[in-house]
Scaffold this active site. Structure first.
Site, PDB file in Angstrom:
ATOM      1  N   ARG A 104       1.344  10.131  14.119  1.00 55.70           N
ATOM      2  CA  ARG A 104       0.933  10.741  12.852  1.00 55.70           C
ATOM      3  C   ARG A 104       0.075  11.970  13.129  1.00 55.70           C
ATOM      4  O   ARG A 104      -0.891  11.904  13.879  1.00 55.70           O
ATOM      5  CB  ARG A 104       0.151   9.737  12.025  1.00 55.70           C
ATOM      6  CG  ARG A 104       0.351   9.957  10.568  1.00 55.70           C
ATOM      7  CD  ARG A 104      -0.457   9.033   9.762  1.00 55.70           C
ATOM      8  NE  ARG A 104       0.167   7.765   9.470  1.00 55.70           N
ATOM      9  CZ  ARG A 104      -0.523   6.639   9.375  1.00 55.70           C
ATOM     10  NH1 ARG A 104      -1.809   6.636   9.621  1.00 55.70           N
ATOM     11  NH2 ARG A 104       0.074   5.524   9.053  1.00 55.70           N
ATOM     12  N   ASN A 133     -13.709  -0.442  14.487  1.00 53.51           N
ATOM     13  CA  ASN A 133     -13.527  -1.543  15.454  1.00 53.51           C
ATOM     14  C   ASN A 133     -13.984  -1.145  16.855  1.00 53.51           C
ATOM     15  O   ASN A 133     -14.778  -1.839  17.483  1.00 53.51           O
ATOM     16  CB  ASN A 133     -12.041  -1.942  15.537  1.00 53.51           C
ATOM     17  CG  ASN A 133     -11.711  -3.101  14.607  1.00 53.51           C
ATOM     18  OD1 ASN A 133     -12.488  -3.429  13.717  1.00 53.51           O
ATOM     19  ND2 ASN A 133     -10.551  -3.703  14.798  1.00 53.51           N
ATOM     20  N   ASN A 190      -5.933   9.719   8.449  1.00 54.19           N
ATOM     21  CA  ASN A 190      -7.012   8.818   8.933  1.00 54.19           C
ATOM     22  C   ASN A 190      -8.374   9.508   8.959  1.00 54.19           C
ATOM     23  O   ASN A 190      -8.548  10.497   9.676  1.00 54.19           O
ATOM     24  CB  ASN A 190      -6.692   8.317  10.345  1.00 54.19           C
ATOM     25  CG  ASN A 190      -5.448   7.457  10.372  1.00 54.19           C
ATOM     26  OD1 ASN A 190      -4.359   7.937  10.053  1.00 54.19           O
ATOM     27  ND2 ASN A 190      -5.599   6.196  10.727  1.00 54.19           N
ATOM     28  N   TYR A 227       0.840  -1.209   0.000  1.00 54.24           N
ATOM     29  CA  TYR A 227       0.000   0.000   0.000  1.00 54.24           C
ATOM     30  C   TYR A 227       0.874   1.258   0.000  1.00 54.24           C
ATOM     31  O   TYR A 227       0.716   2.127  -0.859  1.00 54.24           O
ATOM     32  CB  TYR A 227      -0.895  -0.046   1.230  1.00 54.24           C
ATOM     33  CG  TYR A 227      -1.875   1.088   1.366  1.00 54.24           C
ATOM     34  CD1 TYR A 227      -3.016   1.163   0.567  1.00 54.24           C
ATOM     35  CD2 TYR A 227      -1.685   2.086   2.324  1.00 54.24           C
ATOM     36  CE1 TYR A 227      -3.941   2.201   0.722  1.00 54.24           C
ATOM     37  CE2 TYR A 227      -2.605   3.119   2.485  1.00 54.24           C
ATOM     38  CZ  TYR A 227      -3.728   3.175   1.685  1.00 54.24           C
ATOM     39  OH  TYR A 227      -4.639   4.195   1.846  1.00 54.24           O
TER      40      TYR A 227
END
Ligand code: NAD
Ligand code: UDP
Length: 311
Positions: free
Chosen positions: A276, A189, A173, A144
């Site tokens: 990040r 999740n 994200n 990826y």
């Protein structure tokens, strides 16, 4: 009215983008092979005269008279992009070449959905666009990360070699409604686990950080990017600089769902980035003062409402 092709349009982000482009009065072609996307995500758009659905794989050539292309086709969650890593690279690289070839043929403007993963496990914080990244070329995330890096290279080379009008956005994200319930990403999740009263699975010690952006803010940023002048190609970071540890996220989800779930710790996957956070000054400057509007708590509440209907 513009004719706009959205590859990966039946996915999480693509479906929101199609909806917004239609609402703005455009003709939209949604192209998808339904690997991770679903007709359920765009069912409410089917029947709209300005919306067309095409089942197609971007690794095969595709032609249509369009003015703009948003290239989103690619599995985005680690579980899905690692399921068939060779196919992931093909989708990133051959898919991008096919779409760039189409842009060249019909003189369309084309935007690439790149990713913060091009920074790998970053050594500078927050990440600026000028940072070249710290990426493992042979790990389980590489299909990826390197696929997306190669796609950026292709976009820049088509631009330099063939004068194609390109736009590259590096997406951090993103979460919101229509995330797939079982694609293993952290926000979906945790919410699903909390709503079901199951254990909340934190990988590692939970001290790794991510910066979460609500999908509406991303779509706004992508459309503003497409509408910038031809000289601005990006790459440009699109993300929310609010930075949280996974432990903080888990506790926030438990609080907002009023859940009895316990937190459990599981092994950290290989090459999982430690931190990040986007530097968004370039986006703010070039995209008419763009900045994310939806705070984590508000976005989580909206996403929890969506998952409550499914769980
Ligand atoms: P998603 O998995 O929900 O959507 C991807 C879509 O692409 C799906 O509908 C899938 O069926 C389709 N697709 C996959 N391979 C294809 C192929 N070969 N041909 C045609 N269609 C194909 O994921 P998403 O979160 O909506 O991500 C959309 C794009 O944004 C991806 O390119 C992803 O890399 C990028 N991105 C997403 C995030 C995020 O946090 N969601 C972050 C960075 C970058
Ligand atoms: N993660 C976690 N529990 C989960 C799913 C993910 O702790 O059930 C962690 C994962 O290890 C990573 C972070 O959450 O550190 C974000 O994972 P995700 O797959 O959503 O995105 P990415 O790693 O691609 O940024």
């Amino acid at each position: 009215m513009k004719r706009i092709l959205v590859t990966g349009g039946a996915g999480f982000i693509g479906s929101h983008l199609c909806e917004r482009l239609l609402n703005e009065g455009n003709d939209v072609i949604c192209l998808d092979n339904y690997f991770t996307g679903s007709k359920d995500n765009i069912r409410h758009l089917i029947g709209n005269d300005h919306f067309e659905l095409v089942r197609h794989d971007v690794t095969k050539p595709y032609t249509a008279e369009v003015d703009e292309i948003y290239n989103l086709a690619c599995p985005a969650s680690p579980i899905h992009y690692q399921y068939d890593p060779v196919k992931t690279i093909q989708t990133c690289v051959i898919g991008s070449m096919n779409m760039l070839g189409l842009a060249k043929l019909v003189r369309a403007k084309i935007l690439q959905a790149s990713t913060s993963e091009v920074y790998g496990d970053p050594n500078i914080h927050p990440q600026i666009e000028g940072y070249w990244g710290n990426v493992n070329p042979i790990g389980i995330r590489s299909c990826y990360d390197e696929g997306k890096r190669c796609a950026e290279t292709l976009f820049m080379d088509y631009h330099r070699q063939n004068n194609i009008r390109i736009k590259i956005v590096r997406i951090f994200n993103t979460y919101g409604s229509r995330m797939s319930m079982n694609d293993g990403r952290v926000v979906s999740n945790f919410i699903v686990q909390a709503l079901r009263g199951e254990d909340i699975t934190i990988y590692g010690d939970g001290q790794q950080t991510r910066s979460f952006q609500y999908v509406d803010d991303l779509v706004e940023g992508m459309i503003r990017m497409m509408n910038t002048g031809d000289e601005f190609t990006g790459p440009v970071n699109i993300g929310n600089p609010g930075e949280f540890t996974m432990l903080e996220l888990a506790n926030k989800v438990i609080e907002l769902t009023d859940s009895k779930s316990r937190i459990v710790f599981q092994p950290l996957p290989q090459d999982d980035p430690r931190q990040r956070k986007p530097d968004i000054s370039l986006a703010n400057r070039e995209l008419n003062g763009w900045r994310p509007e939806v705070k984590l708590e508000e976005g989580l509440k909206r996403t929890i409402d969506y998952f409550k209907k499914l769980v």
